[in-house]
Design a protein around this motif. Sequence first.
Motif, PDB file in Angstrom:
ATOM      1  N   GLU A  26       0.836  -1.211   0.000  1.00 50.70           N
ATOM      2  CA  GLU A  26       0.000   0.000   0.000  1.00 50.70           C
ATOM      3  C   GLU A  26       0.865   1.253   0.000  1.00 50.70           C
ATOM      4  OE1 GLU A  26      -2.468   2.328   3.504  1.00 50.70           O
ATOM      5  OE2 GLU A  26      -2.448   0.128   3.507  1.00 50.70           O
ATOM      6  N   LEU A  27       1.967   1.220   0.783  1.00 48.96           N
ATOM      7  CA  LEU A  27       2.830   2.401   0.910  1.00 48.96           C
ATOM      8  C   LEU A  27       3.721   2.587  -0.317  1.00 48.96           C
ATOM      9  CD1 LEU A  27       3.945   1.868   4.629  1.00 48.96           C
ATOM     10  CD2 LEU A  27       2.148   3.390   3.789  1.00 48.96           C
ATOM     11  N   VAL A  28       4.255   1.481  -0.820  1.00 51.18           N
ATOM     12  CA  VAL A  28       5.155   1.518  -1.984  1.00 51.18           C
ATOM     13  C   VAL A  28       4.722   0.398  -2.926  1.00 51.18           C
ATOM     14  CG1 VAL A  28       7.567   1.566  -2.760  1.00 51.18           C
ATOM     15  CG2 VAL A  28       7.006   2.237  -0.409  1.00 51.18           C
ATOM     16  N   PRO A  29       3.782   0.645  -3.806  1.00 45.47           N
ATOM     17  CA  PRO A  29       3.214  -0.423  -4.631  1.00 45.47           C
ATOM     18  C   PRO A  29       4.238  -1.236  -5.426  1.00 45.47           C
ATOM     19  CG  PRO A  29       1.875   1.555  -4.783  1.00 45.47           C
ATOM     20  CD  PRO A  29       3.108   1.942  -4.029  1.00 45.47           C
ATOM     21  N   ASP A  30       5.337  -0.596  -5.859  1.00 45.96           N
ATOM     22  CA  ASP A  30       6.319  -1.320  -6.673  1.00 45.96           C
ATOM     23  C   ASP A  30       7.540  -1.757  -5.862  1.00 45.96           C
ATOM     24  OD1 ASP A  30       7.396   1.170  -6.217  1.00 45.96           O
ATOM     25  OD2 ASP A  30       8.037   1.510  -8.280  1.00 45.96           O
ATOM     26  N   TRP A  31       7.368  -1.974  -4.542  1.00 43.59           N
ATOM     27  CA  TRP A  31       8.512  -2.281  -3.674  1.00 43.59           C
ATOM     28  C   TRP A  31       9.299  -3.492  -4.170  1.00 43.59           C
ATOM     29  CZ3 TRP A  31       9.167  -6.966  -1.340  1.00 43.59           C
ATOM     30  CH2 TRP A  31       8.053  -7.813  -1.269  1.00 43.59           C
ATOM     31  N   ALA A  32       8.638  -4.503  -4.706  1.00 49.57           N
ATOM     32  CA  ALA A  32       9.326  -5.732  -5.118  1.00 49.57           C
ATOM     33  C   ALA A  32      10.218  -5.518  -6.334  1.00 49.57           C
ATOM     34  CB  ALA A  32       8.306  -6.830  -5.398  1.00 49.57           C
ATOM     35  N   GLU A  33      10.010  -4.411  -7.053  1.00 49.31           N
ATOM     36  CA  GLU A  33      10.839  -4.110  -8.216  1.00 49.31           C
ATOM     37  C   GLU A  33      12.070  -3.287  -7.848  1.00 49.31           C
ATOM     38  OE1 GLU A  33       8.361  -2.074 -10.978  1.00 49.31           O
ATOM     39  OE2 GLU A  33       6.693  -3.496 -10.774  1.00 49.31           O
ATOM     40  N   ARG A  34      12.131  -2.837  -6.603  1.00 52.23           N
ATOM     41  CA  ARG A  34      13.197  -1.935  -6.190  1.00 52.23           C
ATOM     42  C   ARG A  34      14.334  -2.692  -5.488  1.00 52.23           C
ATOM     43  NH1 ARG A  34      11.887   3.491  -6.106  1.00 52.23           N
ATOM     44  NH2 ARG A  34       9.769   3.893  -6.889  1.00 52.23           N
ATOM     45  N   GLU A  35      15.559  -2.206  -5.701  1.00 55.24           N
ATOM     46  CA  GLU A  35      16.690  -2.684  -4.907  1.00 55.24           C
ATOM     47  C   GLU A  35      16.581  -1.994  -3.550  1.00 55.24           C
ATOM     48  OE1 GLU A  35      18.765  -5.049  -5.935  1.00 55.24           O
ATOM     49  OE2 GLU A  35      17.610  -5.116  -7.801  1.00 55.24           O
ATOM     50  N   THR A  36      16.621  -2.785  -2.480  1.00 53.46           N
ATOM     51  CA  THR A  36      16.308  -2.244  -1.158  1.00 53.46           C
ATOM     52  C   THR A  36      17.491  -2.370  -0.208  1.00 53.46           C
ATOM     53  OG1 THR A  36      13.970  -2.783  -1.422  1.00 53.46           O
ATOM     54  CG2 THR A  36      14.755  -2.434   0.821  1.00 53.46           C
ATOM     55  N   TRP A  37      17.709  -1.290   0.537  1.00 55.47           N
ATOM     56  CA  TRP A  37      18.686  -1.274   1.618  1.00 55.47           C
ATOM     57  C   TRP A  37      17.919  -0.985   2.907  1.00 55.47           C
ATOM     58  CZ3 TRP A  37      19.929  -0.504  -3.296  1.00 55.47           C
ATOM     59  CH2 TRP A  37      21.173  -0.962  -3.753  1.00 55.47           C
TER      60      TRP A  37
ATOM     61  N   TRP B  78      10.672 -10.355   2.150  1.00 56.24           N
ATOM     62  CA  TRP B  78      11.277 -10.408   0.817  1.00 56.24           C
ATOM     63  C   TRP B  78      11.421 -11.861   0.347  1.00 56.24           C
ATOM     64  CZ3 TRP B  78      10.996  -5.683   2.600  1.00 56.24           C
ATOM     65  CH2 TRP B  78      11.181  -4.597   1.740  1.00 56.24           C
ATOM     66  N   ALA B  79      11.822 -12.754   1.265  1.00 51.85           N
ATOM     67  CA  ALA B  79      11.947 -14.165   0.891  1.00 51.85           C
ATOM     68  C   ALA B  79      10.583 -14.749   0.549  1.00 51.85           C
ATOM     69  CB  ALA B  79      12.593 -14.952   2.031  1.00 51.85           C
ATOM     70  N   GLY B  80       9.567 -14.371   1.327  1.00 52.68           N
ATOM     71  CA  GLY B  80       8.225 -14.888   1.089  1.00 52.68           C
ATOM     72  C   GLY B  80       7.655 -14.477  -0.254  1.00 52.68           C
ATOM     73  N   HIS B  81       8.135 -13.353  -0.796  1.00 52.65           N
ATOM     74  CA  HIS B  81       7.662 -12.889  -2.099  1.00 52.65           C
ATOM     75  C   HIS B  81       8.635 -13.243  -3.221  1.00 52.65           C
ATOM     76  CE1 HIS B  81       4.907 -10.576   0.441  1.00 52.65           C
ATOM     77  NE2 HIS B  81       4.166 -10.388  -0.643  1.00 52.65           N
ATOM     78  N   GLY B  82       9.635 -14.077  -2.888  1.00 51.24           N
ATOM     79  CA  GLY B  82      10.541 -14.585  -3.912  1.00 51.24           C
ATOM     80  C   GLY B  82      11.571 -13.625  -4.437  1.00 51.24           C
ATOM     81  N   VAL B  83      11.863 -12.553  -3.675  1.00 51.79           N
ATOM     82  CA  VAL B  83      12.861 -11.579  -4.145  1.00 51.79           C
ATOM     83  C   VAL B  83      13.909 -11.279  -3.069  1.00 51.79           C
ATOM     84  CG1 VAL B  83      11.450 -10.468  -5.912  1.00 51.79           C
ATOM     85  CG2 VAL B  83      11.217  -9.746  -3.528  1.00 51.79           C
ATOM     86  N   PRO B  84      14.433 -12.296  -2.382  1.00 54.91           N
ATOM     87  CA  PRO B  84      15.402 -12.022  -1.304  1.00 54.91           C
ATOM     88  C   PRO B  84      16.673 -11.354  -1.803  1.00 54.91           C
ATOM     89  CG  PRO B  84      15.427 -14.346  -1.867  1.00 54.91           C
ATOM     90  CD  PRO B  84      14.249 -13.744  -2.590  1.00 54.91           C
ATOM     91  N   GLU B  85      17.005 -11.567  -3.083  1.00 58.82           N
ATOM     92  CA  GLU B  85      18.240 -10.993  -3.621  1.00 58.82           C
ATOM     93  C   GLU B  85      18.159  -9.480  -3.766  1.00 58.82           C
ATOM     94  OE1 GLU B  85      15.466 -11.506  -6.997  1.00 58.82           O
ATOM     95  OE2 GLU B  85      16.059 -12.768  -5.295  1.00 58.82           O
ATOM     96  N   ARG B  86      16.970  -8.903  -3.680  1.00 56.35           N
ATOM     97  CA  ARG B  86      16.809  -7.452  -3.813  1.00 56.35           C
ATOM     98  C   ARG B  86      16.957  -6.713  -2.476  1.00 56.35           C
ATOM     99  NH1 ARG B  86      15.161  -5.562  -8.651  1.00 56.35           N
ATOM    100  NH2 ARG B  86      14.260  -7.028 -10.162  1.00 56.35           N
ATOM    101  N   LEU B  87      17.168  -7.464  -1.402  1.00 58.69           N
ATOM    102  CA  LEU B  87      17.248  -6.861  -0.059  1.00 58.69           C
ATOM    103  C   LEU B  87      18.658  -6.969   0.509  1.00 58.69           C
ATOM    104  CD1 LEU B  87      15.790  -5.690   2.487  1.00 58.69           C
ATOM    105  CD2 LEU B  87      15.486  -8.075   3.220  1.00 58.69           C
ATOM    106  N   ARG B  88      19.175  -5.840   1.007  1.00 57.98           N
ATOM    107  CA  ARG B  88      20.454  -5.815   1.735  1.00 57.98           C
ATOM    108  C   ARG B  88      20.175  -5.203   3.098  1.00 57.98           C
ATOM    109  NH1 ARG B  88      19.820  -4.694  -3.410  1.00 57.98           N
ATOM    110  NH2 ARG B  88      21.401  -5.405  -4.880  1.00 57.98           N
TER     111      ARG B  88
END
Length: 356
Positions: free
Chosen positions: A217-228, A243-253
Amino acid sequence: MTSTALRSRAWKLLETVTTPLLPSDYLDLVSPLRAGADLRGRIEAVHPETADAATVVIRPGRGWRGHTAGQYVRIGVDVDGVRLWRTYSLTSPTHRRDGRITITVKAVPGGKVSNHLVRGAKPGTLVQLDQAGGDFVLPAARPAKVLYLTAGSGITPVMGMLRDTGLDDVVMVHSAPRPHDVIFREDLHGLVADGKLRLVEVHTGTDGRLDLARLGELVPDWAERETWACGPAGLLDAAEEHWAGHGVPERLRTERFRPAAAAAGEAGEGTGGAVTFSTTGRTVDADGTTPLLAVGEEAGVLMPSGCRMGICFGCVTPLKAGAVRDLRTGEITEAEPGVLIQTCVSAAAGPCDIER
């Protein structure tokens, strides 16, 4: 006779004059930030950020090799005649024009160094420095879309990145108890006004704790972003799971200021005990959750340290007797000849003897 030989003879002559001190000891008094001296810095200003946080401006010595935004620095501060070392994120950009660096410190209850820096440090004070370290940084190839997820003082390494880069699409979700508790709030809103940042503030005092289920809701495209992400362990644990639950753990640091502690009772009792520092002859009681590094420092024992997160091994110390518990995994290490422990991520698992 060569110029090198002449300099060598002159230096030896100086040594005979300055004995028992060395010529370098006198040079340190005159020019403590000179090249070749132990790496030091001089505090030039302390700027309040909130009621319990301040930015400390430091002029580093000539041996300083620079840093990358998002890294940390280990700083040695003399408090009540005892030199104590702590690690703080650098909040200045990679190449600040005046060559100064900044750390932003939040005073914690009972924290000797943090309270001293926030409320007692004066311009002109010399501090010891180590070179910058850490890999919580942006890659050389800048990502197209970035999300910073922070809480409390976890904003500090990210602020260095925000000041350093010209990214086109940056969103920050930051939580703090109340608006006036947001460190760098004026700077952040200045970036928003300049169109360089989209900021989402969550005030936990009125909104409750940030629920990552609301992230869509806050950031609709969060899964597309590289996150720190940086902040309390609970936030980072939840982020890693999300992030792991949505299949994008590699995008999180993530950057953790303190090691993630295993739950009490895992892989051992973790009930604490009497800790003896055999070199200094001091014995203190410790619980099973406080790092032995902090226990020793509180007892006035000179403890080596580095990153304080179990990464650099600057705190490694012999365990002479007893057992300790790894706060990250719950693993128990028992004393035997040659056993070394990391005091920053180890707690007493019963009575133990540390060679300090």
